[in-house]
Design an enzyme around this catalytic site. Structure first.
Site, PDB file in Angstrom:
ATOM      1  N   HIS A 213      18.997  12.590  43.531  1.00 17.31           N
ATOM      2  CA  HIS A 213      19.333  13.735  42.667  1.00 17.31           C
ATOM      3  C   HIS A 213      18.290  14.848  42.667  1.00 17.31           C
ATOM      4  CE1 HIS A 213      16.530  11.785  39.957  1.00 17.31           C
ATOM      5  NE2 HIS A 213      16.460  12.906  39.282  1.00 17.31           N
TER       6      HIS A 213
HETATM    7  C1  UD1 Z   1      16.819  16.186  34.983  1.00 20.18           C
HETATM    8  C2  UD1 Z   1      15.292  16.288  35.086  1.00 20.18           C
HETATM    9  C3  UD1 Z   1      14.795  15.325  36.154  1.00 20.18           C
HETATM   10  C4  UD1 Z   1      15.308  13.917  35.899  1.00 20.18           C
HETATM   11  C5  UD1 Z   1      16.825  13.961  35.818  1.00 20.18           C
HETATM   12  C6  UD1 Z   1      17.421  12.619  35.575  1.00 20.18           C
HETATM   13  C7  UD1 Z   1      14.308  18.498  34.631  1.00 20.18           C
HETATM   14  C8  UD1 Z   1      13.693  19.682  35.257  1.00 20.18           C
HETATM   15  N1  UD1 Z   1      14.856  17.605  35.489  1.00 20.18           N
HETATM   16  O1  UD1 Z   1      17.355  16.654  36.203  1.00 20.18           O
HETATM   17  O2  UD1 Z   1      13.387  15.294  36.131  1.00 20.18           O
HETATM   18  O3  UD1 Z   1      14.899  13.061  36.941  1.00 20.18           O
HETATM   19  O4  UD1 Z   1      17.182  14.847  34.742  1.00 20.18           O
HETATM   20  O5  UD1 Z   1      18.806  12.692  35.560  1.00 20.18           O
HETATM   21  O6  UD1 Z   1      14.287  18.361  33.433  1.00 20.18           O
HETATM   22  N2  UD1 Z   1      24.916  17.691  34.157  1.00 20.18           N
HETATM   23  C9  UD1 Z   1      26.076  17.092  33.748  1.00 20.18           C
HETATM   24  N3  UD1 Z   1      26.036  16.356  32.594  1.00 20.18           N
HETATM   25  C10 UD1 Z   1      24.907  16.211  31.859  1.00 20.18           C
HETATM   26  C11 UD1 Z   1      23.730  16.855  32.301  1.00 20.18           C
HETATM   27  C12 UD1 Z   1      23.749  17.580  33.463  1.00 20.18           C
HETATM   28  O7  UD1 Z   1      27.118  17.188  34.374  1.00 20.18           O
HETATM   29  O8  UD1 Z   1      24.932  15.509  30.839  1.00 20.18           O
HETATM   30  C13 UD1 Z   1      24.955  18.454  35.439  1.00 20.18           C
HETATM   31  C14 UD1 Z   1      25.082  19.938  35.215  1.00 20.18           C
HETATM   32  O9  UD1 Z   1      25.849  20.470  36.247  1.00 20.18           O
HETATM   33  C15 UD1 Z   1      23.638  20.421  35.337  1.00 20.18           C
HETATM   34  C16 UD1 Z   1      23.084  19.459  36.398  1.00 20.18           C
HETATM   35  O10 UD1 Z   1      23.746  18.225  36.137  1.00 20.18           O
HETATM   36  O11 UD1 Z   1      23.547  21.743  35.693  1.00 20.18           O
HETATM   37  C17 UD1 Z   1      21.616  19.262  36.346  1.00 20.18           C
HETATM   38  O12 UD1 Z   1      21.198  18.877  35.021  1.00 20.18           O
HETATM   39  P1  UD1 Z   1      19.715  19.216  34.517  1.00 20.18           P
HETATM   40  O13 UD1 Z   1      19.496  18.646  33.180  1.00 20.18           O
HETATM   41  O14 UD1 Z   1      19.450  20.664  34.725  1.00 20.18           O
HETATM   42  O15 UD1 Z   1      18.785  18.503  35.587  1.00 20.18           O
HETATM   43  P2  UD1 Z   1      18.871  17.078  36.318  1.00 20.18           P
HETATM   44  O16 UD1 Z   1      19.152  17.291  37.752  1.00 20.18           O
HETATM   45  O17 UD1 Z   1      19.760  16.123  35.574  1.00 20.18           O
END
Ligand code: UD1
Length: 377
Positions: A213
């Site tokens: 991821h």
């Molecule tokens: C975040 C953390 C990362 C951690 C990871 C674990 C930061 C910078 N990154 O990354 O260190 O390893 O979490 O999962 O804080 N989304 C959903 N549902 C959710 C949350 C997110 O669909 O509940 C999707 C959305 O499209 C979003 C994308 O995932 O834009 C990324 O989510 P985000 O919280 O920005 O970062 P992660 O890649 O999850």
């Protein structure tokens, strides 16, 4: 007025939850502490958040900031804005943050600006790769926190090199391994092996577990295709279970990459199901930080699909091998494991299931009461 120290504990994203669970459990045992839990809402999906609360018995957060997804600036800025009134109203004696996600730095910055001391659990880890958003979050959070709870020796050296005072730094072990040891017996009762057809009358088949991821691996279509090409080659020899993170799912849907049927793409799993799979796997392939540590604690060989790690003890002492993102290197390392020659390792010192007890003992001993936050002007 209560004599108990009011501590606001923060969670935001999935990897924060196995870290906070043992800390909250320990705080609830201590009459000196009044723990509160605030969820920033960075992760909000059922299987990235709620299921973890239920399975690990984490109490429902008293407050959810509901920030959701966004750019780094949007997410960080929203958390800053929404947490400040909570601190003004609750007037905590300490704010405790874990890990390295956007929620960790945003909340720490809001707290210190109001004169509230911050405790950072999992302090001092450094990949020395400033292109990782987590590295920025780690460096900044550690510059702000005055209780720096550390999992491994290298992290102590990193903090000292950055000029953090020695008396702020406490080598306490690893709270995520507290959770792993606590929940492993329950996890092993999970039916996930039967559900995925990985277990028959005689026991578990050989299989690999894959997680992917990191933005550097999945945001570029070229890189993602190269990685999945390598993994597809391995899947021709052994089944690989791939619980797909929403970020990665999003990219895969755009790319429409074809894969071998033994590469099994599934929804993100709950904590217990994932831990069960990991504990029975022949090997793991991952770009996660936490899984590097969990495989070391479980003695399962781990191939890390990155060029660096902020958790060097998993390489120097544990079962972790940094294989990078070059396809032939990844395939060769997996084939070595399949020949029965996977990396063996030892568990690092203090990864013994008691890190949360040590943390809470230090906080109780510090006598936090009375250092209430200043009003903001
Ligand atoms: C975040 C953390 C990362 C951690 C990871 C674990 C930061 C910078 N990154 O990354 O260190 O390893 O979490 O999962 O804080 N989304 C959903 N549902 C959710 C949350 C997110 O669909 O509940 C999707 C959305 O499209 C979003 C994308 O995932 O834009 C990324 O989510 P985000 O919280 O920005 O970062 P992660 O890649 O999850």
């Amino acid at each position: 007025m209560s004599d108990r120290s009011k501590i606001i504990n923060i969670v935001g994203a999935r990897p924060n939850l196995p870290k906070i669970a043992p800390i909250i459990r320990e705080m609830q045992r201590r009459p000196e502490i009044e723990p509160l839990l605030v969820h920033t809402g960075q992760h909000y999906d059922e299987n990235l958040s709620n299921i973890f609360f239920r399975q690990m018995g984490i109490p429902a957060p008293q407050i959810n900031l509901g920030v959701g997804s966004g750019t780094h600036a949007e997410q960080t800025g929203e958390i800053l804005k929404r947490v400040e009134p909570i601190f003004l109203e609750q007037r905590p004696d300490l704010v405790l943050v874990v890990g390295d996600v956007n929620s960790t730095i945003a909340v720490s910055l809001a707290a210190v600006k109001m004169g509230i001391p911050v405790a950072h659990v999992e302090a001092g880890l450094r990949s020395f790769d400033r292109s990782m958003p987590e590295e920025i979050n780690r460096v900044l959070t550690d510059a702000l926190a005055e209780y720096l709870f550390v999992t491994e020796d290298d992290a102590v050296d990193n903090l000292l090199r950055e000029g953090r005072p020695r008396e702020f730094i406490h080598l306490v072990g690893n709270v995520m391994i507290d959770s792993l040891l606590h929940f492993l017996p329950l996890a092993q009762q999970s039916h996930i092996g039967d559900d995925l057809g990985l277990r028959n009358g005689k026991g578990w088949e050989y299989f690999g577990v894959l997680t992917l991821h990191r933005p550097s691996n999945v945001d570029s279509m070229e890189k993602l295709a190269e990685l999945l090409g390598a993994i597809d080659t391995i899947a021709q020899q052994v089944p690989i279970v791939f619980p797909v993170h929403p970020r990665t799912q999003h990219r895969l849907s755009q790319a429409g990459i074809k894969h071998h049927p033994q590469l099994r793409l599934i929804q993100p799993l709950g904590y217990l199901e994932f831990l069960c799979l990991l504990s029975k796997a022949t090997f793991a392939l991952t770009d996660s930080g936490g899984i590097q540590e969990e495989t070391t604690a479980l003695g399962i060989p781990c191939l890390t699909l990155r060029e660096n790690t902020e958790r060097p003890v998993t390489v120097s002492r544990g079962t972790n091998l940094l294989v990078g993102t070059n396809a032939s290197r990844i395939v060769a390392a997996a084939e070595q494991i399949l020949r029965g020659d996977g990396k063996k390792g030892q568990t690092p010192p203090l990864w013994d299931g008691h890190a949360a007890e040590r943390i809470v003992e230090i906080l109780v001993g510090a006598g936090l009461r009375g250092r209430r936050c200043a009003d903001v002007t």
